[in-house]
Each structure stands twice: as C-alpha cells, then as structure tokens.
Design an enzyme around this catalytic site. Structure first.
Site, short mmCIF file in Angstrom:
data_model
loop_
_atom_site.label_atom_id
_atom_site.label_comp_id
_atom_site.label_asym_id
_atom_site.label_seq_id
_atom_site.Cartn_x
_atom_site.Cartn_y
_atom_site.Cartn_z
CD GLU A 23 -13.75 32.31 14.74
OE1 GLU A 23 -12.46 31.66 15.25
OE2 GLU A 23 -14.82 32.63 14.74
CG ASN A 109 -18.71 27.39 16.32
OD1 ASN A 109 -18.18 27.47 15.44
ND2 ASN A 109 -19.30 29.26 17.12
CG ASN A 155 -18.56 32.75 17.44
OD1 ASN A 155 -17.46 31.89 17.23
ND2 ASN A 155 -19.58 33.41 16.46
CG ASP A 202 -16.88 34.94 14.82
OD1 ASP A 202 -16.62 34.21 15.80
OD2 ASP A 202 -17.18 35.39 13.97
#
Length: 293
Positions: A23, A109, A155, A202
């Site tokens: 990520e 996140n 996201n 995402d």
C-alpha cells in the site's frame, strides 16, 4: 461505472516483493525513489525507478500510509496508533500526534499531502464496522482536525492539480467521493460508483490533466476517470488485488502500482509485487508536509 474502457497500457513487474498487503505508494521526485508499505508485514520499503537499490525497514506497528516532508531526511508514517516521523538513514522513529479519541480497535489507514502541505489521513475500525471511519487533517505539529463525513474504509485521498477538489474512496461500499474544498462546508458528492464486477476502489492518484486514477481491489486494474467522472480507460495487471498507485520516474510518466498477496494474505508469485506502467500523460509530484520543520 459501466465497462472498463480502452486499455491504456500493461503493467510490468518491477519487484516481486511478496507483500502481504502492499500500500501507500509515494514517489520522491527529489530522491528518485518510490516508497511504499506492507501493512500486514509491518514494513516500509524503498526502491529506485528501475526497481533496484531496494531497502526495507521493519516497523513496530502496522503502517497504513506514508508521506514526504520538506525535510529530505524524514518521512511521515501513519502507524496503527498515530502519526510518526521516521528518518530511514538513522532508523529513528518519533511519535508526532494521534487523532483525539482514537479508540483501541481503530487504526490509521490511507493518507496523502495536499498541495498546501496538509497531511490528510483516514482512520477505520479494525473489523470495518460501517460509518466508524473518518478523515483527519494534520496541519502543523499537534494540530489534527476532523473532516466532515463518515466512512467505513477511507482510501486515497487525492487532489486536483489546483487543490480545489479532494477525492476519497469508501472501499466497501464501492464509491469514490469528491469534495469542493473552496466551500466552507464541503459536502460529499458521489464521483463514481463501482459495480459488483469492478472490485472495490482503493488507492487514488491524479495526473497533470486532472484525471483520477483508481486502483481496483479485486478488479485487477487501474482505471482512469476524467474530472467529470467519465471512464477513459484502464491499465491491466496480472494479479487481482490492486491497492495503490503513484506517478513517478524522471518524466513523471511511470505509474507505480502496489498489490496484495493471495487470500491467505501471503504474497505468492506476482501477487504482492510492485508493478510499473508507462502512461502518455504525466503525473503530479507528491505533496510534502510542512509540519516537520
């Protein structure tokens, strides 16, 4: 979202990293390096444009995101319990701040820096409880403010070239939202909704023409949308769970792409690798947070 549009390019594997959950891709245009994290692997990684000069660091908690700062020796890492600064060469990790009231079953996140130097990041509940996620803005040491609206798994985010529009995906409900940041109170506007066959939106990136590129978790591609939400095409990948993307390279025309491993979370073969695809349009340099100076 209807269909996938024309194929804009094919991605090639540049690092078979075997990440459990790759990520947070960020290109450092000054250092000529791509930074990214493996959330489930609790690690930070860096490489050059060609996928060489690879370095990795183990972290004490799961990293959700990272960002550059104006200090070339430091980056920001969003770990499970808050925002930290990290000096890779010294291996020095320092706590900066945590959102007020961050619960033990919540964690940081995805996150990005906007053109004005503010670090935006999301928080979410570990089991993805609906509407328990949120967006936060870090604008100076210890200055964290909440942003309007609730999320399940936020996201992105990503910003238009002029900084007037912010995009953020809520992955489980398959929607990318946009906000007009010129308004004192900016409300969510649905920018694009993914269909069941598209996977979930995402990570996000914006190119120099103001088009939004969206990683498809479970969809095996990156799609490109014009500023009015029209699908312009896609870049295909040979693995399903595509997690984030960032423009980079010497001409900013290479789209770097992170992916996740298989159903058991372990990277096998090309799953969990880092890919690169050449694009006709250039991307925008990554933002740099000013709070660390």
């Amino acid at each position: 979202m209807t269909g996938r549009g024309p194929v804009l390019g094919q991605a090639r594997l540049v690092w078979a990293a075997g990440a459990r959950l790759g990520e947070g891709a960020v290109w450092d245009d000054r250092g000529g390096r791509l930074w990214w994290v493996d959330i489930k692997g609790c690690s930070l990684h860096g490489m050059d444009e060609a996928g060489g000069d690879r370095r990795s660091w183990q972290l004490p908690q799961e990293p959700g995101c990272l960002a550059l700062t104006e200090n070339p020796a430091r980056i920001i890492i969003g770990l499970r319990t808050g925002v930290f600064s990290f000096e890779p060469e010294a291996g020095q990790l320092e706590f900066v701040v945590a959102p007020k009231g961050l619960l033990a079953d919540h964690h940081l996140n995805d996150g990005k820096v906007d053109p004005s130097g503010r670090f935006w990041f999301g928080t979410m509940q570990v089991d993805q409880h609906p509407a328990e996620g949120a967006l936060h803005i870090l604008d100076g040491p210890g200055q964290v403010t909440g942003f309007a609206g609730t999320y399940t798994v936020p996201n992105g985010p990503a910003f238009s070239p002029d900084g007037h529009v912010m995009y953020c995906a809520d992955s489980p409900i398959r929607i990318v939202y946009s906000y007009d940041l010129r308004r004192e109170i900016s409300e969510k506007r649905m920018f694009v909704r993914f269909g069941d066959d598209d996977g979930c939106p995402d990570g996000l990136a914006v190119d120099a023409e103001g088009c939004l590129w969206v990683a498809h978790w479970g969809g095996g591609c990156i799609s490109r949308f014009s500023a009015d939400g029209q699908l312009r095409g896609r870049i295909e990948l040979p693995t399903e769970n595509v997690t984030s993307c960032a423009f980079g390279g010497v001409d900013m025309r290479t789209l770097f792409i992170t992916t996740a491993g298989g159903p058991d979370g372990a990277g096998t073969g090309i799953a969990g690798g880092v890919f690169a695809a050449r694009t006709e349009v250039a991307g925008l340099p990554s933002g740099r947070a000013r709070l660390m100076e």
